[in-house]
Design a protein around this motif. Structure first.
Motif, PDB file in Angstrom:
ATOM      1  N   LYS A 147      38.937  39.541  35.032  1.00 15.39           N
ATOM      2  CA  LYS A 147      38.422  38.349  35.718  1.00 15.39           C
ATOM      3  C   LYS A 147      36.910  38.439  35.808  1.00 15.39           C
ATOM      4  O   LYS A 147      36.366  39.453  36.245  1.00 15.39           O
ATOM      5  CB  LYS A 147      39.039  38.255  37.120  1.00 15.39           C
ATOM      6  N   LEU A 148      36.226  37.390  35.371  1.00 16.79           N
ATOM      7  CA  LEU A 148      34.774  37.311  35.451  1.00 16.79           C
ATOM      8  C   LEU A 148      34.406  36.104  36.307  1.00 16.79           C
ATOM      9  O   LEU A 148      34.917  35.005  36.092  1.00 16.79           O
ATOM     10  CB  LEU A 148      34.160  37.184  34.054  1.00 16.79           C
ATOM     11  N   THR A 149      33.528  36.325  37.285  1.00 14.99           N
ATOM     12  CA  THR A 149      32.990  35.236  38.087  1.00 14.99           C
ATOM     13  C   THR A 149      31.499  35.168  37.836  1.00 14.99           C
ATOM     14  O   THR A 149      30.773  36.124  38.115  1.00 14.99           O
ATOM     15  CB  THR A 149      33.259  35.454  39.592  1.00 14.99           C
ATOM     16  N   ASP A 150      31.027  34.037  37.273  1.00 11.23           N
ATOM     17  CA  ASP A 150      29.634  33.952  36.880  1.00 11.23           C
ATOM     18  C   ASP A 150      28.734  33.585  38.065  1.00 11.23           C
ATOM     19  O   ASP A 150      29.187  33.448  39.202  1.00 11.23           O
ATOM     20  CB  ASP A 150      29.458  33.002  35.686  1.00 11.23           C
ATOM     21  N   LEU A 151      27.459  33.408  37.784  1.00 14.38           N
ATOM     22  CA  LEU A 151      26.490  33.187  38.858  1.00 14.38           C
ATOM     23  C   LEU A 151      26.659  31.835  39.541  1.00 14.38           C
ATOM     24  O   LEU A 151      26.177  31.637  40.660  1.00 14.38           O
ATOM     25  CB  LEU A 151      25.062  33.308  38.302  1.00 14.38           C
ATOM     26  N   GLN A 152      27.339  30.910  38.877  1.00 12.49           N
ATOM     27  CA  GLN A 152      27.589  29.606  39.482  1.00 12.49           C
ATOM     28  C   GLN A 152      28.943  29.537  40.184  1.00 12.49           C
ATOM     29  O   GLN A 152      29.335  28.500  40.704  1.00 12.49           O
ATOM     30  CB  GLN A 152      27.531  28.499  38.410  1.00 12.49           C
ATOM     31  N   GLY A 153      29.681  30.659  40.175  1.00 11.94           N
ATOM     32  CA  GLY A 153      30.985  30.696  40.816  1.00 11.94           C
ATOM     33  C   GLY A 153      32.138  30.311  39.916  1.00 11.94           C
ATOM     34  O   GLY A 153      33.289  30.250  40.363  1.00 11.94           O
TER      35      GLY A 153
END
Length: 273
Positions: free
Chosen positions: A164-170
């Motif tokens: 699971k990856l959560t980027d800087l914008q959510g």
């Protein structure tokens, strides 16, 4: 075929990647959200490789020096459980993080070795605990299992579970899959990693965006990963989904961060780590 060339900070799906894409082409603009998923997929691959490299560094270091010493390129505090296999190494990067090679890591990696990484049947398991790289939150487990049958050609299966990856914008991207990796250089120097070259010869992984769109990425041309390079330097992935299809091309074996994605219409997007 046309290359478009603008910098879109909003599509810096992560702190590691930006998509160079744009123009007066309405079709190219319409596909930007889909290309963002491609960018996230490339970043997922890159961070998985970074964490495997870290695990290999710890494994090699434990075989040649004090197990609590941090190998080059690892700024974490290391604690060790067990003097015989299985052995557990906990790498603590702290809540404020520490930086090596322009990568700031926070949180912990728990690395479990069932035996020496170079021994057939041994497994290295990497678990991410409240962990991030350059602000990108990463979750899940990587299993790196030695499947060597010919001693001169070491081989591993790399399996990602509940990624699971959560980027800087959510934005959230879940992922899973399996790659087959063979070592093609550096075999004669098992405790020296800098001369190692790996080839990812086959495998598939899937990436699903929080909105529900799923990409399937399959090795179309052997991927080259040099231990001394941060990113994959050569090879191609076929990208398939109900929204966008095409090919990710990692370049000509240069140790750089440049990539391209060519969609089914022939439009080329430049991707840069």
């Amino acid at each position: 075929m046309r290359k478009t060339t603008l910098l879109l900070a909003v599509l810096c799906t992560t702190a590691l990647i930006y998509v160079s894409c744009s123009s007066n082409d309405d079709n190219g603009t319409a596909n930007l959200a889909d290309v963002a998923s491609v960018g996230a997929s490339v970043t997922i691959d890159a961070t998985n490789e970074m964490d495997v490299n870290t695990g290999l560094s710890v494994a090699a270091n434990s075989a040649t020096s004090k197990t609590t010493d941090s190998p080059a390129g690892v700024c974490a505090t290391i604690t060790v459980s067990g003097t015989t296999y299985p052995r557990v190494f906990t790498l603590d990067y702290g809540t404020s993080g520490c930086t090596d090679s322009q990568l700031t890591r926070k949180g912990k990696l728990k690395i479990t070795l069932s035996g020496p990484v170079t021994t057939t049947g041994s497994k290295m398991t990497i678990e991410r605990i409240d962990y991030s790289i350059n602000g990108i939150k990463l979750e899940g487990t990587i299993e790196y299992t030695n499947t060597t049958t010919v001693a001169t050609v070491p081989q591993w299966n790399r399996r990602v579970i509940n990624g699971k990856l959560t980027d800087l914008q959510g934005n959230v991207y879940t992922n899973s899959g399996m790659y087959t990796t063979k070592q093609t250089a550096g075999v004669d120097t098992p405790f020296v990693l800098t001369d190692n070259v790996y080839e990812i010869t086959e495998g598939t992984h899937t990436v699903t965006a929080s909105g529900g769109g799923t990409l399937t990425l399959t090795v179309a041309e052997t991927l080259i990963k040099k231990y001394s390079c941060t990113f994959i330097s050569k090879g191609k992935l076929k990208v398939e989904s109900n929204l966008i299809n095409g090919v990710i091309d990692y370049g000509n074996n240069d140790c750089d961060s440049n990539y391209t994605f060519t969609n089914q219409s022939g439009l080329v997007y430049n991707l840069v780590m």
